[in-house]
Design an enzyme around this catalytic site. Structure first.
Site, PDB file in Angstrom:
ATOM      1  N   HIS A 196       0.727  -1.103   0.093  1.00 36.20           N
ATOM      2  CA  HIS A 196       0.094  -0.012  -0.024  1.00 36.20           C
ATOM      3  C   HIS A 196       0.891   1.048   0.077  1.00 36.20           C
ATOM      4  O   HIS A 196       1.973   1.181   0.590  1.00 36.20           O
ATOM      5  CB  HIS A 196      -0.830  -0.107   1.135  1.00 36.20           C
ATOM      6  CG  HIS A 196      -2.186  -0.563   1.315  1.00 36.20           C
ATOM      7  ND1 HIS A 196      -2.652  -1.242   2.256  1.00 36.20           N
ATOM      8  CD2 HIS A 196      -3.113  -0.792   0.014  1.00 36.20           C
ATOM      9  CE1 HIS A 196      -4.094  -1.864   2.025  1.00 36.20           C
ATOM     10  NE2 HIS A 196      -4.023  -1.600   0.905  1.00 36.20           N
ATOM     11  N   CYS A 292      -2.845   3.278   9.138  1.00 35.84           N
ATOM     12  CA  CYS A 292      -3.904   2.296   8.729  1.00 35.84           C
ATOM     13  C   CYS A 292      -4.874   1.839   9.736  1.00 35.84           C
ATOM     14  O   CYS A 292      -5.983   1.189   9.337  1.00 35.84           O
ATOM     15  CB  CYS A 292      -3.556   1.128   7.592  1.00 35.84           C
ATOM     16  SG  CYS A 292      -2.198   0.287   8.370  1.00 35.84           S
TER      17      CYS A 292
HETATM   18  N1  ARG Z   1      -3.642  -7.323   6.811  1.00 35.47           N
HETATM   19  C1  ARG Z   1      -4.445  -6.260   6.056  1.00 35.47           C
HETATM   20  C2  ARG Z   1      -4.243  -6.450   4.556  1.00 35.47           C
HETATM   21  O1  ARG Z   1      -3.318  -7.245   4.224  1.00 35.47           O
HETATM   22  C3  ARG Z   1      -3.482  -5.124   6.339  1.00 35.47           C
HETATM   23  C4  ARG Z   1      -3.932  -3.538   5.839  1.00 35.47           C
HETATM   24  C5  ARG Z   1      -2.985  -2.570   6.394  1.00 35.47           C
HETATM   25  N2  ARG Z   1      -3.513  -1.330   5.883  1.00 35.47           N
HETATM   26  C6  ARG Z   1      -2.762  -0.534   5.228  1.00 35.47           C
HETATM   27  N3  ARG Z   1      -3.428   0.712   4.786  1.00 35.47           N
HETATM   28  N4  ARG Z   1      -1.413  -0.496   5.199  1.00 35.47           N
HETATM   29  O2  ARG Z   1      -5.138  -6.097   3.775  1.00 35.47           O
END
Ligand code: ARG
Length: 298
Positions: A196, A292
């Site tokens: 991300h 997040c």
């Molecule tokens: N386990 C979640 C996923 O893989 C974590 C999300 C974390 N969010 C972020 N914006 N980095 O989707």
């Protein structure tokens, strides 16, 4: 491609940050309690080997500590109830993107999650934002889009940075431009650890940003260097183990960050930011930290 989606420095001819209208900072923060938080599968490299290892009591304490830090930074925190079976709902930066139109209308754009297991989370947020009086909009394209995890407002400006490569697809940003009536600068992510944009890119002030450079392709790095006069880089251990770039910066004055990134902390302080350290280790097991675990509200 919309002429307001920029992919390379060549596209930026005639563009200047100074000419981007200003945009109010978010007023409140939304969080989702970790009652049902868990690691049950592997959607990113952080989760490998972590299935079944979450200490829920510890996660609860860490989450409360984070909430207190946001309040200490001057924001009120509101909560969306967690839903059983939605173990990733706690990462509430992903299901939507929020913002204001030039006419100051509050808009919530719903995400189109990459992984089927996370798609049910979006409906809970849709209902919550409707009840809050937001204009709630869904994407027309089939492209995936993971909300504020990949789409990040430039501090105080009507400009959006749009990450793609793993979770969100470039086509989605055509609609982001139309919905928020703001230009988008696309950044391509090339390292799956940084899946991300919020894992490797953290605007600190309107002029400065914290990044992990090797998460990006060369054109994206050029774009970042073109717009931000000050670019601070995180070392590999700080970016990977501590998720230092997943900090949340409040009003360009206070940074809330997972504890232990001494060098990033020093850089933040040198730029005039107050730094509040918290422990998010239970959430790093799932690939998420401070940024997040919240959604900015307008
Ligand atoms: N386990 C979640 C996923 O893989 C974590 C999300 C974390 N969010 C972020 N914006 N980095 O989707």
């Amino acid at each position: 491609m919309s002429r307001l989606v920029y992919r390379s420095v060549n596209d930026l001819k005639g563009f200047s940050l100074k000419n981007c209208p200003s945009m109010p900072e978010p007023g409140r923060i939304l969080m989702c309690p970790p009652d049902h938080y868990d690691v049950v599968d592997v959607k990113n490299p952080y989760m490998a080997g972590k299935v079944g290892t979450v200490n829920r009591n510890m996660a609860r304490r860490q989450w409360e500590g984070l909430k207190e830090a946001f309040m200490a930074a001057g924001k009120s925190v509101v909560e969306i109830p967690s839903v059983a079976g939605l173990e990733d709902m706690v990462f509430c930066a992903n299901q939507t993107m929020t913002g204001l139109t030039p006419k100051m209308e509050r808009v919530c754009l719903l995400s189109s999650m990459r992984h089927p297991s996370r798609r049910r989370e979006v409906g809970a947020f849709e209902a919550w934002f409707k009840a809050e009086g937001y204009r709630v909009q869904a994407l027309k394209t089939k492209a995936s889009f993971e909300g504020a995890g990949d789409a990040i407002w430039h501090p105080g400006k009507r400009l959006i940075w749009g990450g793609h490569g793993f979770r969100s697809e470039p086509e989605a940003y055509e609609e982001v431009v139309d919905v928020f009536e703001a230009p988008v600068i696309l950044l391509k992510l090339v390292n799956e650890r940084f899946y991300h944009l919020d894992t490797c890119f953290c605007p600190l002030t309107p002029e400065s940003v914290l990044i992990y450079p090797s998460a990006f392709d060369a054109e994206s790095l050029e774009l970042i260097l073109k717009i931000f006069p000050v670019v601070v880089t995180a070392s590999e251990p700080e970016a990977v183990r501590q998720m230092a770039c997943n900090a949340a910066v409040i009003d360009s004055t206070t940074a809330v960050i997972h504890r232990g990134s001494a060098s990033v902390k020093r850089h933040m302080e040198a730029l005039g930011l107050k730094v509040l350290e918290v422990d998010t280790s239970e959430f790093i097991k799932s690939g998420g930290s401070v940024y997040c675990l919240k959604m900015f509200l307008y």
